[in-house]
Design a protein around this motif. Sequence first.
Motif, mmCIF file in Angstrom:
data_model
loop_
_atom_site.group_PDB
_atom_site.id
_atom_site.type_symbol
_atom_site.label_atom_id
_atom_site.label_comp_id
_atom_site.label_asym_id
_atom_site.label_seq_id
_atom_site.Cartn_x
_atom_site.Cartn_y
_atom_site.Cartn_z
ATOM 1 N N ALA A 6 0.833 -1.201 0.000
ATOM 2 C CA ALA A 6 0.000 0.000 0.000
ATOM 3 C C ALA A 6 0.870 1.254 0.000
ATOM 4 C CB ALA A 6 -0.927 -0.010 1.216
ATOM 5 N N ALA A 7 1.947 1.248 0.794
ATOM 6 C CA ALA A 7 2.833 2.408 0.855
ATOM 7 C C ALA A 7 3.631 2.569 -0.431
ATOM 8 C CB ALA A 7 3.783 2.268 2.048
ATOM 9 N N LYS A 9 2.849 1.585 -3.446
ATOM 10 C CA LYS A 9 1.985 2.015 -4.556
ATOM 11 C C LYS A 9 1.783 3.523 -4.549
ATOM 12 C CE LYS A 9 -1.750 -0.365 -5.485
ATOM 13 N NZ LYS A 9 -2.987 -1.154 -5.292
ATOM 14 N N ARG A 10 1.950 4.136 -3.376
ATOM 15 C CA ARG A 10 1.785 5.586 -3.261
ATOM 16 C C ARG A 10 3.106 6.336 -3.340
ATOM 17 N NH1 ARG A 10 -2.149 2.872 -1.243
ATOM 18 N NH2 ARG A 10 -4.253 3.681 -1.050
#
Length: 211
Positions: A6-7, A9-10
């Motif tokens: 999640a991190a 991908k950002r």
Amino acid sequence: AWAAIAAAKRGASVIVADKGYVGASGPIAAGSVGTYYIKPDDPVQREAMINARMPLAFGLADSRWGERILDQAFRNLQQLADWGYQWPKVADGRENRGTITPNVLAFLRRKLTDFGVGLLDNSPVLELLRSGEFVSGAVGIQRRTGEIWRARAGAVVLATGGTAFLSKTAGTGGNTGDGYLLAAEAGAHFSGMEFSSQFHIRPHGGTQTKG
């Protein structure tokens, strides 16, 4: 793995430090676990699942968190399929997304590499680094070489799971609550730690207790 993805991908630069081997430790790697796969457009099953869990918390839980968990699980399981994970099929040809197996962990490890996440295997965290009131990284040891490692970070996520209190249940040998201790040492406050339905009587010597 999911927190790291999640991190990443950002756009964040991410390192995962694991006292075991990422993708090959924990209860799932030792066998498999059930998961929630409730379609968002199935209100009957969705409500039934949430209502079935509420009594276990003696009415002290918030059903909105239950809904959030179901939604996140659905998205993650669908994400695996979109990435190309081949879910096993049941007799009538439908995909079985109700069980997470070691194959899922191995697949997630490959995705971590695809997203450029750095993996520190066999590298338990011993202490969180502080900068004033903020946690700014971690320090640990590489068990195979004995070398000390340090990682400075803008944010630290403790995703170490729970603790099995050295119960010897299959796959839980590494679940010793390290993350909770690190959080406590950093000044974190805990809520709801006394509520659990996971610990109850089992037959002595059975597969769930290992004696």
